[in-house]
Design an enzyme around this catalytic site. Structure first.
Site, PDB file in Angstrom:
ATOM      1  N   ALA B  74     113.852 -39.401  80.944  1.00 54.99           N
ATOM      2  CA  ALA B  74     113.360 -38.930  82.238  1.00 54.99           C
ATOM      3  C   ALA B  74     112.971 -37.454  82.201  1.00 54.99           C
ATOM      4  O   ALA B  74     112.045 -37.041  82.902  1.00 54.99           O
ATOM      5  CB  ALA B  74     114.401 -39.182  83.327  1.00 54.99           C
ATOM      6  N   THR B 242     104.813 -41.764  67.249  1.00 56.72           N
ATOM      7  CA  THR B 242     105.127 -43.149  66.900  1.00 56.72           C
ATOM      8  C   THR B 242     106.152 -43.712  67.863  1.00 56.72           C
ATOM      9  O   THR B 242     107.150 -43.059  68.172  1.00 56.72           O
ATOM     10  CB  THR B 242     105.663 -43.209  65.457  1.00 56.72           C
ATOM     11  OG1 THR B 242     104.623 -42.784  64.582  1.00 56.72           O
ATOM     12  CG2 THR B 242     106.100 -44.620  65.088  1.00 56.72           C
ATOM     13  N   CYS B 327     133.571 -24.368  87.797  1.00 55.83           N
ATOM     14  CA  CYS B 327     134.420 -24.301  86.612  1.00 55.83           C
ATOM     15  C   CYS B 327     134.080 -25.357  85.578  1.00 55.83           C
ATOM     16  O   CYS B 327     134.497 -25.267  84.436  1.00 55.83           O
ATOM     17  CB  CYS B 327     135.874 -24.419  87.003  1.00 55.83           C
ATOM     18  SG  CYS B 327     136.408 -22.990  87.921  1.00 55.83           S
TER      19      CYS B 327
END
Lengths: 140, 401
Positions: B74, B242, B327
């Protein structure tokens, strides 16, 4: 977060047995409250707040920390750093306690560099608590 | 110690059947050919498998298989869509629209485009984490060439009304990109009825392998992009390189399974969410982040006031979850998504995202809820903020050092 086993142990020790780890507080009205210095450092918006209390007693002309309590809001290493600080305080004179540096906590807990600020917070907390205790003396 | 995995929004395990299928496309005894080889059967067979995967994904999202471009995931799809469209259509205008709660894979390409001279409007969500079509309508101008919004927010599970926004952008001739990394395979989307022009897809969020994704590029009306990778002209010139046959086959198989199982998965997640919420809802001072009506049941983001998120994660050591706390991040900044909702920083620090999935059991969520309850209680016992709250101190009125 890849913490050292020491941070993990200290954190769990505190969580599993808070009383033994000196979690708690003295509040106004408690016997001996006039011998307690309180330091609160950090801010909720920054994700860390440490509250440290030291109970002092004059032994042979010197003020010594005979007991200490804390509460900490913060990440695992902030909680571990507070617990470590407590272990280092008991029995020390105010002068000795004042000289504790954050680096000692970093070394003992093997704090990762991104968490060094937790040890700085602990150092600031003891300084504040000592200042508060001394200001109480002045009011006597 | 038995670990319970409740971080499905981060990644999902690959289905066994998918793994099996993928391994058939690697070794000498398998189907290892280059799908671009036109001169022998090794290539033809690999090409056939790639096209079957393309058909499976096309069926899942309701599009023409020729509208699917394979990518590495994505992040690449977002980069290709956003930078590719902005750069191709730059002579039409220089204004772009996105939101403050997008994934970094969308925000960072926009930052890059700002460097290149584009102007970007970052929409602010409402306190429930929603971006409305009205906001988009207000933000677009004559110069707007691209709107990019996520389908499902990764931290909150809130769902954007992409159908209405698509109608708007189409009517104005603006390209509409949707980052659907979190939603594909989990909630339905139909590209043949909506007006989305570009759609980013990631395999590892729906039980496929990591390192592979896709970009939907609409053919009618035709959307053009400036490619990021130049080379052999694969994927109709949009993305040279590819094709990773085994990865693509894995994505395709995961898409086929998702298409069959989506309704069952959703029902199951709704049930798990209900059970979990029943157990935790009575904890004092908790806040659900992204409390929208239009929401995916697999993600539940809760702030436990007066408890810092990372310490809660450490206390929940047998449970794998994630936090918006500073944190847990390398930057020491709390979640920008929670801040964009107008949440106070301390509530962002105190947030935990629980995300459930196909392998989560009722027992898992019950155990987790019990552990959450006891851990929050124990951490509050050592929290000075909880002590002050109990004493009736207004924490907002304190001057913190």
């Amino acid at each position: 977060m890849a913490y050292s086993q020491k941070v993990v142990d200290k954190f769990e020790e505190t969580l599993n047995n808070p009383e033994k780890a000196s979690v708690g507080r003295w509040k106004p009205g408690d016997e001996d409250f006039h011998r307690v210095g309180t330091g609160i450092v950090g801010a909720p918006a920054c994700g860390d707040v440490m509250k440290l209390q030291i109970k002092c007693q004059n032994i042979d002309g010197e003020n010594r920390i005979v007991d200490a309590r804390f509460k900490t809001y913060g990440c695992g290493s902030a909680i571990a750093s507070s617990g470590q600080l407590i272990d280092m305080l008991k029995g020390k004179t105010l002068e000795e306690a004042q000289a504790i540096s954050n680096q000692e906590i970093v070394d003992i807990l093997e704090l990762p560099s991104i968490k060094i600020h937790c040890s700085v917070l602990a150092e600031e907390a003891i300084h504040r608590a000592i200042d508060d205790f001394k200001s109480l003396r002045n009011n006597d | 110690m038995k670990q319970i995995y409740l971080d499905y929004a981060s990644t999902t395990p690959v289905e066994e059947g998918v793994v099996k299928k993928m391994t058939d496309f690697m070794s000498f005894d398998g189907n290892f050919g280059n799908p671009a080889s036109r001169s022998h059967s090794f290539g033809w067979k690999a090409d056939e498998a790639v096209e079957e995967a393309r058909n499976n994904l096309a069926t899942l999202i309701g599009c023409d298989p020729r509208e699917i471009i394979w990518t590495s995931g994505a992040t690449e799809s977002d980069n290709l869509a956003i930078k590719g469209a902005a750069r191709f259509y730059k002579n039409k205008g220089n204004h772009l629209v996105t939101s403050k709660i997008e994934h970094k894979a969308v925000l960072d390409p926009f930052r890059q485009l700002e460097e290149e001279g584009f102007e970007v409007t970052y929409l602010e969500p409402n306190s429930s984490g929603e971006i409305s079509v009205e906001q988009v309508a207000e933000a677009v101008t004559e110069k707007t060439i691209l709107v990019s919004l996520m389908h499902m927010n990764n931290e909150l599970g809130t769902i954007t009304d992409i159908d209405s926004i698509g109608e708007l952008t189409r009517s104005k001739g603006i390209i509409f990109h949707v980052d659907a990394a979190q939603s594909i395979g989990k909630i339905s989307i139909n590209m043949s009825s909506n007006k989305i022009d570009l759609l980013s897809i990631s395999a590892h969020k729906f039980y496929g392998p990591k390192g592979v994704g896709a970009l939907f590029v609409r053919r009618q009306p035709r959307v053009r992009l400036e490619p990021l990778f130049h080379g052999g002209g694969h994927e109709r010139g949009f993305r040279s390189g590819t094709l990773a046959t085994h990865q693509i086959v894995g994505l395709g198989e995961a898409a086929r399974i998702a298409h069959q199982q989506m309704d069952d998965d959703l029902r199951k997640l709704e049930n798990l969410r209900r059970i979990f919420w029943e157990e935790v809802k009575d904890i004092e001072e908790i806040y659900v982040n992204g409390d929208s009506k239009n929401k995916f049941p697999g993600i539940l983001n809760i702030s436990f006031n007066f408890v810092e998120g990372e310490s809660l994660i450490m206390a929940l050591k047998s449970i794998a979850v994630s936090s918006g706390s500073a944190c847990t991040s390398a930057s020491l900044e709390p979640s920008y998504v929670l801040r964009a909702l107008g949440r106070k920083d301390e509530l962002a620090h105190s947030s935990i995202r629980f995300s459930f999935g196909r392998y989560t059991t009722e027992q898992d969520v019950k155990e987790t809820a019990l552990l959450v309850k006891s851990s929050v209680e124990r951490l509050r016992e050592i929290s000075p903020l909880w002590e002050m709250y109990q004493d009736g101190v207004d924490l907002d009125k304190i001057e913190w050092a």
